[in-house]
Design a protein around this motif. Structure first.
Motif, PDB file in Angstrom:
ATOM      1  N   PHE A  40      33.552  45.908  41.566  1.00 40.26           N
ATOM      2  CA  PHE A  40      32.903  46.525  40.511  1.00 40.26           C
ATOM      3  C   PHE A  40      32.289  47.784  40.741  1.00 40.26           C
ATOM      4  O   PHE A  40      32.063  48.197  42.052  1.00 40.26           O
ATOM      5  CB  PHE A  40      31.769  45.475  39.966  1.00 40.26           C
ATOM      6  N   GLU A  41      32.331  48.734  39.661  1.00 38.99           N
ATOM      7  CA  GLU A  41      31.752  49.817  39.968  1.00 38.99           C
ATOM      8  C   GLU A  41      30.072  49.872  39.972  1.00 38.99           C
ATOM      9  O   GLU A  41      29.758  49.385  39.024  1.00 38.99           O
ATOM     10  CB  GLU A  41      32.294  50.829  38.532  1.00 38.99           C
ATOM     11  N   TYR A  42      29.413  50.856  40.761  1.00 37.13           N
ATOM     12  CA  TYR A  42      28.207  50.531  40.592  1.00 37.13           C
ATOM     13  C   TYR A  42      27.609  51.908  41.221  1.00 37.13           C
ATOM     14  O   TYR A  42      27.946  52.647  42.179  1.00 37.13           O
ATOM     15  CB  TYR A  42      27.781  49.573  41.883  1.00 37.13           C
ATOM     16  N   SER A  43      26.665  52.734  40.237  1.00 34.66           N
ATOM     17  CA  SER A  43      26.061  53.844  40.482  1.00 34.66           C
ATOM     18  C   SER A  43      25.053  53.850  39.823  1.00 34.66           C
ATOM     19  O   SER A  43      24.746  53.681  38.748  1.00 34.66           O
ATOM     20  CB  SER A  43      27.203  54.955  39.830  1.00 34.66           C
ATOM     21  N   ASN A  44      23.864  54.436  40.561  1.00 34.86           N
ATOM     22  CA  ASN A  44      22.481  54.602  39.926  1.00 34.86           C
ATOM     23  C   ASN A  44      21.977  53.380  39.329  1.00 34.86           C
ATOM     24  O   ASN A  44      21.534  53.426  38.220  1.00 34.86           O
ATOM     25  CB  ASN A  44      22.530  55.880  39.086  1.00 34.86           C
ATOM     26  N   GLY A  45      22.166  52.442  39.947  1.00 31.65           N
ATOM     27  CA  GLY A  45      21.724  51.089  39.480  1.00 31.65           C
ATOM     28  C   GLY A  45      22.496  50.446  38.349  1.00 31.65           C
ATOM     29  O   GLY A  45      21.915  49.506  37.718  1.00 31.65           O
ATOM     30  N   HIS A  46      23.398  51.029  37.821  1.00 35.75           N
ATOM     31  CA  HIS A  46      24.134  50.508  36.754  1.00 35.75           C
ATOM     32  C   HIS A  46      25.488  50.137  37.168  1.00 35.75           C
ATOM     33  O   HIS A  46      26.354  50.578  38.009  1.00 35.75           O
ATOM     34  CB  HIS A  46      24.493  51.747  35.580  1.00 35.75           C
ATOM     35  N   VAL A  47      25.913  48.929  36.526  1.00 40.06           N
ATOM     36  CA  VAL A  47      27.289  48.351  36.777  1.00 40.06           C
ATOM     37  C   VAL A  47      28.242  48.780  35.673  1.00 40.06           C
ATOM     38  O   VAL A  47      27.961  48.536  34.541  1.00 40.06           O
ATOM     39  CB  VAL A  47      27.184  46.751  36.765  1.00 40.06           C
ATOM     40  N   GLY A  48      29.667  49.234  36.320  1.00 39.67           N
ATOM     41  CA  GLY A  48      30.437  49.908  35.299  1.00 39.67           C
ATOM     42  C   GLY A  48      31.576  48.666  35.161  1.00 39.67           C
ATOM     43  O   GLY A  48      31.213  47.516  34.790  1.00 39.67           O
TER      44      GLY A  48
ATOM     45  N   SER B 150      39.560  33.173  37.048  1.00 45.09           N
ATOM     46  CA  SER B 150      39.310  32.678  35.491  1.00 45.09           C
ATOM     47  C   SER B 150      38.141  33.519  35.179  1.00 45.09           C
ATOM     48  O   SER B 150      37.469  33.925  35.732  1.00 45.09           O
ATOM     49  CB  SER B 150      39.402  31.213  35.506  1.00 45.09           C
ATOM     50  N   ASP B 151      38.187  33.284  33.773  1.00 47.61           N
ATOM     51  CA  ASP B 151      36.847  34.153  33.066  1.00 47.61           C
ATOM     52  C   ASP B 151      35.660  33.303  33.507  1.00 47.61           C
ATOM     53  O   ASP B 151      34.561  33.983  33.640  1.00 47.61           O
ATOM     54  CB  ASP B 151      37.175  33.722  31.412  1.00 47.61           C
ATOM     55  N   ASP B 152      35.730  32.096  33.560  1.00 48.57           N
ATOM     56  CA  ASP B 152      34.437  31.059  33.959  1.00 48.57           C
ATOM     57  C   ASP B 152      33.894  31.688  35.242  1.00 48.57           C
ATOM     58  O   ASP B 152      32.877  31.903  35.396  1.00 48.57           O
ATOM     59  CB  ASP B 152      34.778  29.687  34.014  1.00 48.57           C
ATOM     60  N   GLY B 153      35.134  31.904  36.272  1.00 50.43           N
ATOM     61  CA  GLY B 153      34.439  32.416  37.721  1.00 50.43           C
ATOM     62  C   GLY B 153      34.069  33.725  37.484  1.00 50.43           C
ATOM     63  O   GLY B 153      33.182  34.081  38.197  1.00 50.43           O
ATOM     64  N   LEU B 154      34.736  34.573  36.755  1.00 50.85           N
ATOM     65  CA  LEU B 154      34.173  35.881  36.548  1.00 50.85           C
ATOM     66  C   LEU B 154      32.791  36.122  36.011  1.00 50.85           C
ATOM     67  O   LEU B 154      31.920  36.862  36.332  1.00 50.85           O
ATOM     68  CB  LEU B 154      35.194  36.843  35.809  1.00 50.85           C
ATOM     69  N   ASN B 155      32.583  35.115  35.020  1.00 53.91           N
ATOM     70  CA  ASN B 155      31.237  35.314  34.345  1.00 53.91           C
ATOM     71  C   ASN B 155      29.977  34.890  35.553  1.00 53.91           C
ATOM     72  O   ASN B 155      29.026  35.331  35.315  1.00 53.91           O
ATOM     73  CB  ASN B 155      31.004  34.325  33.335  1.00 53.91           C
ATOM     74  N   ILE B 156      30.410  33.794  36.507  1.00 56.06           N
ATOM     75  CA  ILE B 156      29.466  33.565  37.392  1.00 56.06           C
ATOM     76  C   ILE B 156      28.996  34.849  38.336  1.00 56.06           C
ATOM     77  O   ILE B 156      27.891  35.128  38.602  1.00 56.06           O
ATOM     78  CB  ILE B 156      29.843  32.500  38.280  1.00 56.06           C
ATOM     79  N   TYR B 157      30.114  35.571  38.498  1.00 55.44           N
ATOM     80  CA  TYR B 157      30.091  36.935  39.265  1.00 55.44           C
ATOM     81  C   TYR B 157      29.126  37.945  38.275  1.00 55.44           C
ATOM     82  O   TYR B 157      28.366  38.557  38.983  1.00 55.44           O
ATOM     83  CB  TYR B 157      31.284  37.606  39.597  1.00 55.44           C
ATOM     84  N   ARG B 158      29.371  37.862  37.079  1.00 58.00           N
ATOM     85  CA  ARG B 158      28.769  38.796  36.438  1.00 58.00           C
ATOM     86  C   ARG B 158      27.176  38.435  36.349  1.00 58.00           C
ATOM     87  O   ARG B 158      26.282  39.378  36.203  1.00 58.00           O
ATOM     88  CB  ARG B 158      29.027  38.665  34.693  1.00 58.00           C
ATOM     89  N   GLY B 159      26.826  37.164  36.530  1.00 58.11           N
ATOM     90  CA  GLY B 159      25.642  36.662  36.612  1.00 58.11           C
ATOM     91  C   GLY B 159      24.708  37.342  37.709  1.00 58.11           C
ATOM     92  O   GLY B 159      23.610  37.778  37.544  1.00 58.11           O
ATOM     93  N   ILE B 160      25.538  37.484  38.792  1.00 61.54           N
ATOM     94  CA  ILE B 160      24.959  38.250  40.004  1.00 61.54           C
ATOM     95  C   ILE B 160      24.984  39.529  39.768  1.00 61.54           C
ATOM     96  O   ILE B 160      23.759  40.357  40.101  1.00 61.54           O
ATOM     97  CB  ILE B 160      25.700  37.836  41.273  1.00 61.54           C
ATOM     98  N   MET B 161      25.867  40.089  39.363  1.00 61.15           N
ATOM     99  CA  MET B 161      25.916  41.680  38.969  1.00 61.15           C
ATOM    100  C   MET B 161      24.789  41.972  38.039  1.00 61.15           C
ATOM    101  O   MET B 161      24.196  43.322  38.027  1.00 61.15           O
ATOM    102  CB  MET B 161      27.174  42.130  38.495  1.00 61.15           C
ATOM    103  N   ASN B 162      24.361  41.237  37.004  1.00 61.81           N
ATOM    104  CA  ASN B 162      23.320  41.293  35.946  1.00 61.81           C
ATOM    105  C   ASN B 162      22.230  41.600  36.678  1.00 61.81           C
ATOM    106  O   ASN B 162      21.177  42.366  36.209  1.00 61.81           O
ATOM    107  CB  ASN B 162      23.230  40.113  35.057  1.00 61.81           C
ATOM    108  N   VAL B 163      21.947  41.040  37.744  1.00 61.05           N
ATOM    109  CA  VAL B 163      20.725  41.250  38.669  1.00 61.05           C
ATOM    110  C   VAL B 163      20.515  42.640  39.254  1.00 61.05           C
ATOM    111  O   VAL B 163      19.540  43.036  39.083  1.00 61.05           O
ATOM    112  CB  VAL B 163      20.559  40.175  39.799  1.00 61.05           C
TER     113      VAL B 163
END
Length: 1868
Positions: free
Chosen positions: A109-117, A126-139
């Protein structure tokens, strides 16, 4: 110094380089401990919750500048399912494995100045797995501003771009920054959510402002360590809460989903991370991407391995479970099959279809389930089947309906649907064509609502509308307009306008139905573009030229758009000027109904409507049922934030009896949305005429009489638009029209022909009858997913939370029917012949339903489900197994049914809420815990006080939990077993052991309201209701149940048991001892104070429950006789005479038979009691002066009888609303009974018994004849005799003085002072005066005097009269039971001894030992001109003395009925009396119901019912006043205050309700009634009389007299045209006129005239003869000659003479009656001719504003102009009419618009013909059209011009018209 400055600058620069924005350096691996948790449930402790927890290690490493890699490992998953907070998480190995598989591949994932790209991952993630990853990136998403400590901004996150507030604190010493951010997840841009299933509802914005049903918020806490080069998140804690409140969020309760995350840094290592050698694709941003959860149904979680075989297996299972009874899990199996079909592809569909399509049961389920899949694949499959014609039309119709309404409008779905509509939907108006286009329009509506681009489907439908218009096909135009109405898109407005009157040139020529459909098509558009729709509909409404029905519908659509105050006031102002009463009444009632609404979204409009109503006159409210109306009932509860509104609209046309249009609509408010679940409309035109005439074959309209020739002579005559017989209806659900259909004239004629004609022309009827004879067997099953509403939103954890509702059902009907008809139908069979046939019908049917509603809240993915589930299952089964034999000619019906052998559940409903966890890895470990465990519910009744010393004992007490304790709240009391039973269960069984069956109702309810008293918590828990039939085992089994009904002469032959009554006197000897005891008791307590009244008290107590009592001599000196202590004498006479008596089980008509209850006939002290007044020893007339001689043959013995008397006397003292004398006696007699030491058991009955007398006079008169009669307690002894009236005034004075005494003596504080009564003009305080006239020959006219004496009428007299009855329960004497009644009682015995029964009904259980078991009912009817006597006796077939007796007597203006049952009909009793009379001099009717002892279940039921009565009465507009009314009496009084309003009073034991001015839907036949003639007296013509009154009211009569005339609508005009021209009096004004009636003056000097009645079947002329009699000719043939008869009848024409008056009747053509006496002409037309006539009599539409309608449908400006327009001119002057019509020029030049003008009349004026000069003129008002003087045309040009028909009137002036001429030349 320079060094210092340099150091400071360097420090400053250095500090500016400090970085707060967290970052991940290259070649470093940051390891975090990550824990996330999701829990669903109710917030309170002690209730179960469900959820998951995941612990893992997360490694984030910088692999390139601004690019990171994230890896998750060491996953440990646990599930929570149990009571919160005491239970704990349990580890789930299988879930751990499943999640490890999902998250095994790291993601970039892209990450710069506190923002996920952008996020990149291989396709295998799968989409389900990727969404769990998104849950961590959201933090990791942070927006830190260096210069501000607190700020708000829009920040991207997993759920969209949401409003976020930051608060930053810094610890400089420790180089730590604490960041708190809060997110409002409700107001997000690009909010990520999926909502399905609610497209047909629309938001209620005001509801949502007041109450948020779904809310979510998240709070993030960060701890960031910063250094000069980088900042690292050391710890992050996230808490997110989703709240769902189905009701009011404050007072309704709510459920929550709680999500938590914790990310804690454990290690940072300098190393380069390994990137897997896979191709990474860009998979979007941080925003959540929907994946498998859209396909995954809640509740059903299973592995799909081989979808096709699983479908086959599941289908097989579904067919098996629906083959017999439907189990409760059948809908769940259907949902599972649906889930499998959603996962399958088209090849799977084809394969399953090939295998099963030939098997009906399987085929049905496939065609039910595939459309519900709601995907483009399902639509494509259906389209292929249609192309190959593998489906029948009916199957296609069902499949298309479900598929198009269920589908989500994606582009693929729209493409498939468009292909189906273009290729396979017929443009015709077949059922398939209608369903197809309407459903496609609904799909288009969903597409337009969800996206902006829906041009393709709109284009298709607009094209369809254009084609239909070009073809002028009414049916296709209607279909196209209804489809556009379903879409409801503003772009359709310009296409709809082409069909609206006033907007398009050709639109006005279209039928009325098309205009109505076009207006209603704007309704849904008004939700999206209210302003545009308001402008159109208001314009239509204000245009008076448009048909009233269209204008009313326009107003309905206008008010649906919720207009503001200005528009509503415009409507109100238009109503004030409205010429049509139909429209005015409709708008007024609609505004008034809306003004009462309480729904939040209607408050602004409701307020505007209330203002409008104030501006309008209440006269509009007085319009009757003939006028259009709107009825609306609505309720909205704030604590539920839910509401319901029902609306019923009636649109009448020309005031017909049958409404032209009726519409009914239901609206609901729930969850912040508004839905119209149901709307149905019916339109009926011209049917009244068809029904009035019955069936007649179509006949040719061309007749001998040429109406067209006549009508040419009228100026521009136009026919009314004809109402072609037509009936149509439509059905809408959720605002979308599903279907519409109609019956045209041909279809109606065919139906009538089928009934009246032979069936040769209708082969289908023949087929039906022959198939019934051979037997019909059918089985039909329908599976339906009625509702699938889902709302899915992501949580911070990466798992979605779902709130969804599913409603699915399976319905099954199976059975066979066979009929045997004898004689067998022949080839020319008619349906009417069935009335003489014998039919044996054998039917075995079963209707089964299984329904399931599921509510889910929590996580729902392919891997895991965790959350709350509420399941409601409903099962219903109605088995019908009947053999019926019907012999119409013999009047015999026999029905046989098998007995109940097994327990059959008729209906069972079960609802339970669970906390559920399931995971795909280990489905066997799925766990469902009840949210509320029954043992958690405290029951204070079950627990005992626990002290330390007696612990053992309390344990014992606690353990003793008997069934009685648990069911202490049980309302039912029949048939319980005393065994230990399940807690919280209430059950009751109603036993019919005679027929071997019992009905059981079982109820269970365990809810969480003890935790929090809110609606949601009442629903949570477990609820169950079951109604079942169970067998009752008898000593000999029941083989069948048989019901036989026999009427007519054969009725006695079917009697199984002879009906006889046992004479109670045979038991008298056993009671002698009891009577001696009573005498002894009464003798011992010889109290000086009560001795004076003791005789009456004790006599009444002795005669207490006697079967028959005697009237005691009652005269003015009876006081002294009683005071000399004649108790023993009285008792002895009672005994001695008892033996002489004969037992009459039915007593006399005015009294009831002895019921044996303790309060019967207590003290008939002045006896021969009135049927409507209760008896009591004290309220007996003349204050106990009369000494009662009563028989002492009481079944209950003397103690009970004395109890009754004491209780009754006591009651009247406490409830002293009696006359002075009765008050006085009551106190004394009650004390005497107290002294005698008898307990007052019958206190309840005592309240009934105190019925005061109105005047003391009745007590003074004597009844000199003592005849045996039976009488029950609720009849008081009001002995009225014919000689009482002359003593009236004297008794009034005495009553007044005694009343004052009684208030002192009785000491009864409840005595209401009489003086107050005078100031109470309330309707409930008025007295009822009976008008009953005795039919008995010996006593004619006695009632008038007795009623006047008993009803001294407070309204007409001074306070002395009202003093005798000081409260609302004033005297109710009707005078029906005078002395002659007691004489007559001998004859009033059991009718079964005299006549055979008229009908016998035997319900029998046929037993194997042939013993009689069951019931037999026999009815006896005896009627003559003056009286109808009816008795019904029910006996058991077994030889018992239980009986039920019902009897009724119907007299002139009065009817009485009683129901008694028990041992020889004596245990229980209810009596009712209906009488007519007066209330405050207004004609009135009264119904009085009285009862004695009643079974406890009736008491309980009535007390529960009475709790709801005040509320219901309030809704209906009644007022309530609390008065102490008699406890065993119910009175309803209605007084007619006008022909259309009544005042109503209802007096129940505890409450009095009254309503003044209650409106009736019809006019009462008031006025001077032709008294009570003999013909009025029979009971049989009561209802026909009412019906004929209503029918007569609906007929219309017009009168033409010498100098004036009165129209059909009862408008009188003073004008006559008495010259020699024919005048059109009345004519049928439809396209095919059926009659014209004209009249002309014969002789200018005399009044005589001649009348011509020209009809399609005859031409009749009535003219005066020389001897002033009338000559009548029919078809130029003289009839009714002097020598011949006075009646002539031929071809539906009837002519007869009555004196000098000739009457003509041609009812088949609508002429009910035409009467003519040589001068006055009266015409009465049938009700179905309303709105269809014209001529001088008007158009008969109940509208008074349009009476002066000329032949060209313009309104005349004066009465003379109106009459002149209907003059029939002649082509030559030979007939004597020398007039012609000419247009005239105004003789002045008015100034119009500033210019001098020349004006010509718009309508022609009567002028003399050529060569004639006027000798008489009349002034008429005419409209003129003006031209500027310079450009004006000549009069000749104007006469030839066609513009004058549509010309506008500039001025209205009076001009002279010629009405008589003298001529020269040929006309002289």
């Amino acid at each position: 110094m320079r060094g210092l400055i340099l150091a400071l600058v360097l420090t400053l620069v250095g500090s500016q380089h400090l970085n707060y924005q967290p970052d991940f350096s290259e070649n470093k691996v940051y390891t975090f401990n990550y824990e996330t948790m999701l829990l669903s449930g109710l917030p309170e402790k002690g209730l179960a919750r469900a959820g998951i927890r995941i612990k893992s290690k997360v490694e984030i490493s910088g692999i390139e500048p601004k690019l990171c890699l994230i890896r998750i490992h060491s996953i440990e998953a646990a599930e929570y399912n149990g009571v919160w907070p005491t239970s704990s998480f349990s580890r789930s190995l299988k879930l751990t494995q499943a999640l490890t598989g999902l998250l095994s591949i790291p993601v970039k994932f892209e990450y710069s100045n506190g923002h996920v790209g952008n996020i990149m991952a291989p396709d295998s993630v799968s989409d389900d797995g990727l969404n769990i990853y998104r849950g961590i990136m959201n933090v990791l998403e942070l927006s830190i501003k260096k210069m501000q400590n607190s700020y708000s901004l829009q920040e991207a996150g997993i759920g969209g771009i949401c409003n976020t507030t930051y608060a930053i604190q810094e610890n400089k010493r420790a180089n730590l920054v604490y960041v708190t951010k809060s997110k409002d997840l409700n107001s997000c841009e690009k909010k990520v959510q999926v909502v399905t299933g609610s497209a047909y509802t629309h938001p209620c914005k005001t509801c949502q402002e007041r109450n948020k049903n779904s809310q979510a918020t998240a709070t993030y806490n960060y701890k960031i360590k910063y250094a000069r080069s980088e900042a690292v998140i050391i710890q992050a804690d996230v808490e997110e809460i989703h709240q769902f409140a189905p009701f009011n969020e404050i007072t309704g309760g709510n459920a929550i989903v709680e999500a938590r995350q914790r990310l804690a840094l454990t290690d940072v290592q300098k190393q380069r991370a390994e990137v897997p050698p896979k191709e990474y694709q860009n998979r979007g941003s941080l925003q959540y991407q929907f994946g498998s959860e859209l396909l995954q149904l809640p509740v059903h979680l299973f592995k799909i391995k081989d979808v096709e075989s699983q479908i086959e297996e599941s289908l097989q299972e579904l067919v098996e479970v629906t083959s017999d009874q439907l189990p409760s899990d059948a809908p769940a199996k259907a949902l599972k099959l649906l889930h499998l079909f959603r996962a399958a592809n088209e090849e799977n569909y084809e394969s399953v279809w090939k295998q099963f399509s030939s098997r009906p049961a399987y085929r049905r389920h496939i065609l039910d389930i595939i459309p519900a899949v709601a995907s483009h694949r399902a639509l494509r499959f259906l389209r292929h089947k249609m192309e190959r014609q593998e489906l029948t039309n009916w199957e296609v119709t069902q499949a298309v309906l479900v598929a198009l309404h269920s589908s989500t409008p994606t582009q693929d779905v729209m493409d498939e649907a468009t292909l189906i509509v273009k290729k396979h939907c017929p443009r015709s108006t077949s059922v398939l064509g209608k369903v197809c286009h309407l459903s496609y329009a609904s799909l288009c509506h969903k597409q337009c609502s969800s996206s902006d681009s829906c041009s393709e489907c709109l284009q298709l439908l607009h094209g369809f509308a254009g084609e239909a218009l070009s073809k002028s096909s009414t049916e296709e135009i209607s279909l196209a307009l209804k489809a556009l109405g379903n879409v409801g898109h503003p772009a359709s407005i310009k296409h709809i306008k082409k069909f609206l009157p006033g907007y398009a040139t050709g639109a006005s020529d279209l039928p009325l139905r098309v205009h109505a459909t076009a207006v209603m098509a704007l309704k849904n558009i008004g939700l999206k573009d209210p302003k545009m729709v308001q402008a159109i509909t208001l314009e239509i409404f204000l245009n008076h030229k448009i048909h009233p029905r269209i204008r009313m519908l326009a107003a309905v659509v206008l008010l649906e758009t919720k207009p503001g105050l200005p528009i509503v006031m415009t409507l109100a102002d238009a109503v004030l000027k409205e010429p049509s009463m139909q429209v005015a009444s409709f708008i007024y009632s609609h505004l008034r109904a809306l003004g009462r609404s309480t729904a939040p979204d209607l408050q602004v409009m409701a307020s505007a409507c209330r203002m409008a109503i104030r501006a309008l006159s209440p006269k509009f409210d007085r319009s009757g049922y003939q006028f259009s109306k709107v009825f609306r009932f609505s309720i909205f509860k704030d604590f539920l934030m839910s509401g319901l509104a029902a609306k019923y609209l009636v649109l009448n046309n020309a005031g017909t009896l049958i409404p032209t249009v009726a519409m009914s609509q239901l609206r609901t408010h729930f969850l912040g949305r508004v839905a119209d679940p149901w709307e149905v409309g019916i339109t009926v035109e011209g049917l009244q005429e068809i029904f009035a005439k019955g069936y007649s074959p179509e006949r040719d309209w061309e007749t001998d009489y040429d109406f067209k020739k006549i009508l040419k002579t009228l100026s521009d005559w136009k026919a009314f638009s004809s109402d072609k017989p037509f009936a149509s209806g439509y059905l809408k659900m959720f605002g979308q029209e599903l279907f519409f259909g109609g019956l045209d004239k041909n279809a109606i004629q065919n139906a009538l022909q089928a009934w009246y004609g032979s069936d040769e022309k209708i082969p289908s009827l023949r087929r039906i009858i022959s198939s019934l004879q051979s037997g019909v067997g059918r089985q039909w099953t329908k599976a339906l997913l009625s509702s699938e509403i889902r709302r899915i939103v992501p949580t911070c954890t990466g798992f979605p939370t779902e709130t969804s509702f599913y409603y699915s059902s399976i319905t099954k009907v199976a059975g066979n029917v066979q009929a045997q008809i004898t004689p067998s139908p022949k080839s020319d069979f008619r349906l009417t012949e069935l009335l003489n046939a014998n039919i044996r019908l054998r039917s075995k049917l079963s209707l089964s339903m299984a329904k399931e509603m599921t509510f889910v809240m929590g996580i729902n993915t392919r891997t895991v489900q965790a959350g709350l589930e509420a399941h409601t299952k409903m099962n219903g089964r109605v088995p019908v197994n009947v053999v019926a034999t019907i012999q119409m000619r013999e009047k015999n019906v026999k029905i046989e049914m098998p007995p109940c052998k097994d327990e059959t559940n008729i209906i069972s409903i079960r609802s339970k809420t669970f906390a559920v966890t399931r995971n795909i890895g280990d489905l066997t470990a799925s766990k469902m815990t009840a949210v509320l465990l029954p043992e958690a519910v405290p029951d204070i009744m079950k627990t005992s006080f626990n002290s330390d010393s007696a612990s053992d004992e309390t344990d014992n007490i606690r353990d003793r939990q008997s069934a009685a304790d648990v069911s202490s709240g049980n309302l039912f009391s029949s048939g319980h077993s005393s065994s230990r039973k399940e807690p919280f269960v209430q059950s009751v069984c109603f036993n019919a052991s005679t027929f071997g069956i019992q009905v059981c109702i079982e109820k269970k309810s365990v809810h969480a309201a003890f935790i929090k008293n809110v609606p949601l918590y009442y629903l949570v828990g477990e609820h169950a209701l079951k109604v079942s039939f169970k067998p009752v085992y008898t000593e000999a089994p029941v083989e069948k149940i048989q019901v036989t009904i026999q009427a007519g002469d054969q009725a006695p032959t079917k009697m199984v048991r002879l009906v006889t009554f046992e004479d109670p006197e045979t038991q008298a000897s056993s009671r002698k001892e009891a009577i001696k005891k009573v005498k002894k008791i009464l003798g011992d307590t010889d109290d000086q104070r009560t001795r004076k009244y003791r005789s009456s008290s004790s006599a009444s107590s002795a005669s207490g429950s006697a079967e028959s009592t005697k009237s005691s001599p009652s005269s003015s000196d009876s006081d002294d006789r009683a005071s000399q202590g004649g108790t023993q004498i009285n008792l002895k006479t009672g005994q001695s005479k008892a033996k002489e008596k004969k037992f009459y089980p039915f007593g006399d008509s005015g009294s009831s038979s002895s019921s044996g209850s303790s309060s019967s006939s207590s003290s008939k002290s002045s006896s021969s009691g009135s049927s409507s007044d209760s008896s009591s020893s004290s309220s007996g007339s003349s204050s106990g002066r009369s000494s009662s001689k009563g028989s002492s043959s009481s079944s209950k013995g003397s103690s009970s009888s004395s109890k009754s008397s004491s209780s009754s006397s006591k009651s009247s003292s406490s409830n002293s609303k009696s006359s002075s004398s009765s008050s006085k006696s009551s106190s004394s007699s009650s004390s005497s009974s107290k002294a005698s030491g008898i307990k007052h058991k019958a206190k309840k009955q005592s309240k009934t018994t105190s019925f005061p007398l109105t005047s003391a006079a009745e007590g003074e008169r004597s009844v000199r004849e003592q005849k045996p009669k039976t009488q029950s307690s609720s009849r008081s002894s009001s002995s009225e005799s014919s000689g009482a009236s002359h003593r009236h005034s004297k008794s009034d004075k005495r009553a007044e003085t005694k009343h004052i005494k009684s208030q002192v003596n009785s000491g009864s504080g409840q005595d209401i002072s009489t003086e107050w009564d005078i100031h109470l003009p309330k309707v409930y305080s008025l007295r009822f005066r009976s008008a009953h006239i005795h039919w008995h020959p010996d006593h004619k006219g006695s009632s008038s005097s007795s009623s006047s004496s008993s009803e001294s009428g407070s309204s007409q007299r001074n306070s002395s009269s009202s003093s005798s009855s000081s409260s609302s329960s004033s005297s109710y004497h009707h005078g029906e039971n005078s002395a002659h009644n007691s004489r007559r009682s001998k004859r009033r015995s059991f009718l079964g001894d005299v006549i055979p029964p008229g009908i016998t009904i035997v319900a029998q259980a046929v037993r194997s030992d042939n013993r009689n078991q069951g019931y037999q009912a026999t009815a006896y009817v005896r009627s003559d001109a003056a009286k109808v006597d009816v008795q019904l006796v029910v006996v058991q077939l077994a030889e018992t003395n239980w009986k039920a007796c019902a009897d009724a007597v119907i007299l002139p203006l009065k009817a009485q009925a009683r129901l008694r049952w028990g041992k020889e009909c004596r245990d229980y009793r209810i009596a009712a009396v209906a009488t007519t009379g007066q209330l405050a001099r207004k004609p009135a009717a009264q119904l009085k119901v009285q009862w004695e002892k009643l079974p406890s279940w009736i008491k309980k039921t009535s007390s529960v019912f009475m709790q709801y009565v005040p509320g219901a009465a309030l809704v209906l507009g009644f007022s309530e006043i609390h008065q102490r009314n008699p406890s065993h009496e119910f009175v309803v009084r209605a007084a007619a205050t006008s022909p259309r309003t009544i005042d109503t009073v209802i007096k129940a034991p505890e409450v009095t309700l009254y309503c003044q001015g209650f409106r009736l839907p019809f006019t009462l036949p008031l006025g001077p009634s032709s008294a009570y003639e003999a013909r009025d007296i029979t009971a049989w013509n009561l209802f026909p009389e009412i019906a004929s009154q209503i029918a007569q009211e609906d007929q219309s009569t017009c009168e033409i007299r010498e100098r004036d005339f009165k129209t059909f609508d009862r408008v009188s005009h003073s004008y006559s045209f008495n010259k020699s021209c024919n005048l059109v009096v009345v004519q049928d004004c439809t396209e095919h006129p059926k009659f014209i009636i004209t009249t002309r003056k014969v002789d200018p000097q005399s009044f005589s005239r001649e009348v011509h009645i020209n009809t399609t079947s005859a031409n009749i002329t009535i003219c005066p003869a020389s001897n002033s009699s009338l000559l009548v000719a029919c078809n130029e043939e003289r009839v009714l000659s002097y020598s011949g008869g006075s009646e002539y009848e031929k071809d539906n024409v009837k002519i007869y003479k009555n004196g000098a008056t000739v009457t003509v009747e041609v009812p088949a053509l609508g002429l009910k009656k035409v009467t003519f006496d040589g001068v006055n002409l009266k015409v009465t037309v049938a009700s179905w001719m309303r709105g269809k006539t014209c001529g001088v009599c008007g158009n008969n539409d109940r509208e008074k504003a349009n009476e002066l309608l000329m032949p060209n449908h313009r309104l005349a400006h004066s009465c003379s102009a109106f009459v002149h327009s209907w003059v029939l001119l002649e082509e030559t002057c030979s007939g004597g009419c020398k007039l012609q019509r000419s247009y005239v020029k105004l003789n002045r030049n008015p100034t119009i618009d500033g210019e001098e003008s020349t004006c010509y009349s718009v309508d022609p004026v009567l002028k003399c013909i050529k060569d004639c000069t006027p000798i008489e003129k009349a002034s008429v008002k005419v409209g003129f059209h003006c031209f500027p003087k310079e450009t004006a045309v000549s009069l000749l040009e104007w006469q030839k011009s066609s513009d004058k028909k549509s010309a506008f009137e500039d001025v209205v002036e009076s001009v002279d018209a010629d009405i008589d001429c003298t001529c020269t030349g040929g006309c002289s």
